[in-house]
Design a protein around this motif. Sequence first.
Motif, mmCIF file in Angstrom:
data_model
loop_
_atom_site.group_PDB
_atom_site.id
_atom_site.type_symbol
_atom_site.label_atom_id
_atom_site.label_comp_id
_atom_site.label_asym_id
_atom_site.label_seq_id
_atom_site.Cartn_x
_atom_site.Cartn_y
_atom_site.Cartn_z
ATOM 1 N N THR A 62 -8.427 -0.491 -7.701
ATOM 2 C CA THR A 62 -9.821 -0.056 -7.622
ATOM 3 C C THR A 62 -10.004 0.850 -6.406
ATOM 4 O O THR A 62 -9.545 0.521 -5.309
ATOM 5 C CB THR A 62 -10.771 -1.266 -7.494
ATOM 6 O OG1 THR A 62 -10.567 -2.118 -8.617
ATOM 7 C CG2 THR A 62 -12.216 -0.831 -7.422
ATOM 8 N N ASN A 63 -10.674 2.004 -6.604
ATOM 9 C CA ASN A 63 -10.958 2.890 -5.476
ATOM 10 C C ASN A 63 -11.825 2.166 -4.454
ATOM 11 O O ASN A 63 -12.814 1.534 -4.804
ATOM 12 C CB ASN A 63 -11.681 4.157 -5.944
ATOM 13 C CG ASN A 63 -10.766 5.113 -6.662
ATOM 14 O OD1 ASN A 63 -9.549 5.070 -6.468
ATOM 15 N ND2 ASN A 63 -11.337 5.961 -7.491
ATOM 16 N N GLY A 64 -11.433 2.257 -3.193
ATOM 17 C CA GLY A 64 -12.169 1.604 -2.120
ATOM 18 C C GLY A 64 -11.690 0.199 -1.824
ATOM 19 O O GLY A 64 -12.140 -0.425 -0.877
ATOM 20 N N GLY A 65 -10.767 -0.324 -2.633
ATOM 21 C CA GLY A 65 -10.218 -1.657 -2.393
ATOM 22 C C GLY A 65 -9.153 -1.606 -1.305
ATOM 23 O O GLY A 65 -8.325 -0.699 -1.284
ATOM 24 N N VAL A 66 -9.191 -2.554 -0.386
ATOM 25 C CA VAL A 66 -8.220 -2.592 0.713
ATOM 26 C C VAL A 66 -7.595 -3.980 0.818
ATOM 27 O O VAL A 66 -8.197 -4.973 0.420
ATOM 28 C CB VAL A 66 -8.858 -2.214 2.073
ATOM 29 C CG1 VAL A 66 -9.385 -0.792 2.053
ATOM 30 C CG2 VAL A 66 -9.971 -3.167 2.457
ATOM 31 N N THR A 67 -6.377 -4.005 1.335
ATOM 32 C CA THR A 67 -5.687 -5.258 1.637
ATOM 33 C C THR A 67 -5.150 -5.171 3.057
ATOM 34 O O THR A 67 -5.023 -4.074 3.622
ATOM 35 C CB THR A 67 -4.498 -5.492 0.683
ATOM 36 O OG1 THR A 67 -3.545 -4.438 0.868
ATOM 37 C CG2 THR A 67 -4.931 -5.566 -0.770
ATOM 38 N N ALA A 68 -4.826 -6.316 3.613
ATOM 39 C CA ALA A 68 -4.246 -6.336 4.962
ATOM 40 C C ALA A 68 -2.908 -5.604 4.965
ATOM 41 O O ALA A 68 -2.586 -4.893 5.927
ATOM 42 C CB ALA A 68 -4.078 -7.775 5.432
ATOM 43 N N VAL A 69 -2.139 -5.746 3.906
ATOM 44 C CA VAL A 69 -0.847 -5.060 3.816
ATOM 45 C C VAL A 69 -1.055 -3.542 3.825
ATOM 46 O O VAL A 69 -0.375 -2.806 4.551
ATOM 47 C CB VAL A 69 -0.070 -5.503 2.553
ATOM 48 C CG1 VAL A 69 1.157 -4.645 2.337
ATOM 49 C CG2 VAL A 69 0.305 -6.968 2.648
ATOM 50 N N GLY A 70 -1.994 -3.067 3.031
ATOM 51 C CA GLY A 70 -2.288 -1.634 2.985
ATOM 52 C C GLY A 70 -2.761 -1.100 4.327
ATOM 53 O O GLY A 70 -2.327 -0.027 4.769
ATOM 54 N N MET A 71 -3.628 -1.842 5.001
ATOM 55 C CA MET A 71 -4.102 -1.416 6.314
ATOM 56 C C MET A 71 -2.955 -1.422 7.329
ATOM 57 O O MET A 71 -2.890 -0.564 8.207
ATOM 58 C CB MET A 71 -5.251 -2.306 6.790
ATOM 59 C CG MET A 71 -6.500 -2.221 5.933
ATOM 60 S SD MET A 71 -7.125 -0.542 5.696
ATOM 61 C CE MET A 71 -7.716 -0.206 7.323
ATOM 62 N N GLY A 72 -2.064 -2.382 7.193
ATOM 63 C CA GLY A 72 -0.889 -2.418 8.073
ATOM 64 C C GLY A 72 -0.014 -1.188 7.889
ATOM 65 O O GLY A 72 0.469 -0.606 8.870
ATOM 66 N N PHE A 73 0.179 -0.769 6.634
ATOM 67 C CA PHE A 73 0.962 0.442 6.378
ATOM 68 C C PHE A 73 0.243 1.689 6.893
ATOM 69 O O PHE A 73 0.884 2.632 7.352
ATOM 70 C CB PHE A 73 1.310 0.571 4.898
ATOM 71 C CG PHE A 73 2.464 -0.285 4.476
ATOM 72 C CD1 PHE A 73 3.728 -0.081 5.013
ATOM 73 C CD2 PHE A 73 2.293 -1.299 3.550
ATOM 74 C CE1 PHE A 73 4.810 -0.877 4.628
ATOM 75 C CE2 PHE A 73 3.367 -2.093 3.156
ATOM 76 C CZ PHE A 73 4.628 -1.879 3.705
ATOM 77 N N SER A 74 -1.089 1.711 6.822
ATOM 78 C CA SER A 74 -1.854 2.827 7.394
ATOM 79 C C SER A 74 -1.603 2.933 8.887
ATOM 80 O O SER A 74 -1.370 4.022 9.426
ATOM 81 C CB SER A 74 -3.356 2.624 7.176
ATOM 82 O OG SER A 74 -3.703 2.786 5.853
ATOM 83 N N ALA A 75 -1.674 1.790 9.558
ATOM 84 C CA ALA A 75 -1.444 1.765 11.000
ATOM 85 C C ALA A 75 -0.018 2.211 11.325
ATOM 86 O O ALA A 75 0.205 2.985 12.263
ATOM 87 C CB ALA A 75 -1.710 0.365 11.546
ATOM 88 N N LEU A 76 0.940 1.742 10.542
ATOM 89 C CA LEU A 76 2.341 2.111 10.761
ATOM 90 C C LEU A 76 2.543 3.613 10.596
ATOM 91 O O LEU A 76 3.230 4.252 11.394
ATOM 92 C CB LEU A 76 3.251 1.344 9.804
ATOM 93 C CG LEU A 76 4.740 1.692 9.880
ATOM 94 C CD1 LEU A 76 5.303 1.308 11.242
ATOM 95 C CD2 LEU A 76 5.493 0.980 8.765
ATOM 96 N N GLY A 77 1.941 4.192 9.571
ATOM 97 C CA GLY A 77 2.049 5.639 9.364
ATOM 98 C C GLY A 77 1.490 6.416 10.538
ATOM 99 O O GLY A 77 2.096 7.390 11.000
ATOM 100 N N GLY A 78 0.338 5.995 11.032
ATOM 101 C CA GLY A 78 -0.247 6.659 12.199
ATOM 102 C C GLY A 78 0.620 6.514 13.434
ATOM 103 O O GLY A 78 0.789 7.456 14.208
ATOM 104 N N LEU A 79 1.178 5.337 13.600
ATOM 105 C CA LEU A 79 2.062 5.073 14.738
ATOM 106 C C LEU A 79 3.289 5.985 14.681
ATOM 107 O O LEU A 79 3.687 6.572 15.699
ATOM 108 C CB LEU A 79 2.487 3.608 14.723
ATOM 109 C CG LEU A 79 3.305 3.110 15.890
ATOM 110 C CD1 LEU A 79 2.431 2.973 17.122
ATOM 111 C CD2 LEU A 79 3.931 1.767 15.546
ATOM 112 N N ILE A 80 3.866 6.150 13.513
ATOM 113 C CA ILE A 80 5.047 7.003 13.351
ATOM 114 C C ILE A 80 4.718 8.453 13.693
ATOM 115 O O ILE A 80 5.449 9.115 14.439
ATOM 116 C CB ILE A 80 5.602 6.883 11.917
ATOM 117 C CG1 ILE A 80 6.226 5.503 11.707
ATOM 118 C CG2 ILE A 80 6.604 8.001 11.624
ATOM 119 C CD1 ILE A 80 6.549 5.185 10.259
ATOM 120 N N ILE A 81 3.625 8.973 13.169
ATOM 121 C CA ILE A 81 3.255 10.368 13.436
ATOM 122 C C ILE A 81 2.877 10.553 14.908
ATOM 123 O O ILE A 81 3.277 11.531 15.538
ATOM 124 C CB ILE A 81 2.099 10.831 12.522
ATOM 125 C CG1 ILE A 81 2.525 10.787 11.057
ATOM 126 C CG2 ILE A 81 1.634 12.236 12.909
ATOM 127 C CD1 ILE A 81 3.587 11.793 10.671
#
Length: 118
Positions: A62-81
């Motif tokens: 579902t568009n707009g649906g979030v999970t802790a795992v997904g947010m963790g991967f978002s943070a990881l991507g930002g950290l890498i860049i």
Amino acid sequence: MQRSKSSNGVQCPRGYVSNNSRSLFWEGTIYCLGDTLASELGILAKSQPILITSWKKVPPGTNGGVTAVGMGFSALGGLIIGAGAAIMDMLSGLSVNLVSFALFGLVCGTLGSVIDSA
């Protein structure tokens, strides 16, 4: 370390915004990678996503649906860049704070994913 606001109002290290177009490039890249990782790898979450605008459980995908795992991967991507940008600047001879860049990337990756989901 002196601080300034980036073009979108986010507090960041002064050296990071010494060139506005470079700052916009990194911020855009961070936001995109964070959101992409959340979308593509967030489906690995065992928990049911919640809709970020109403905090109600929704079906996966579902568009707009979030999970802790997904947010963790978002943070990881930002950290890498963020860390990658700092390392490239260091290799270019600039004096930068790796931790500040990495944390800035982490915050932007997470924030970009939240904004996109809202």
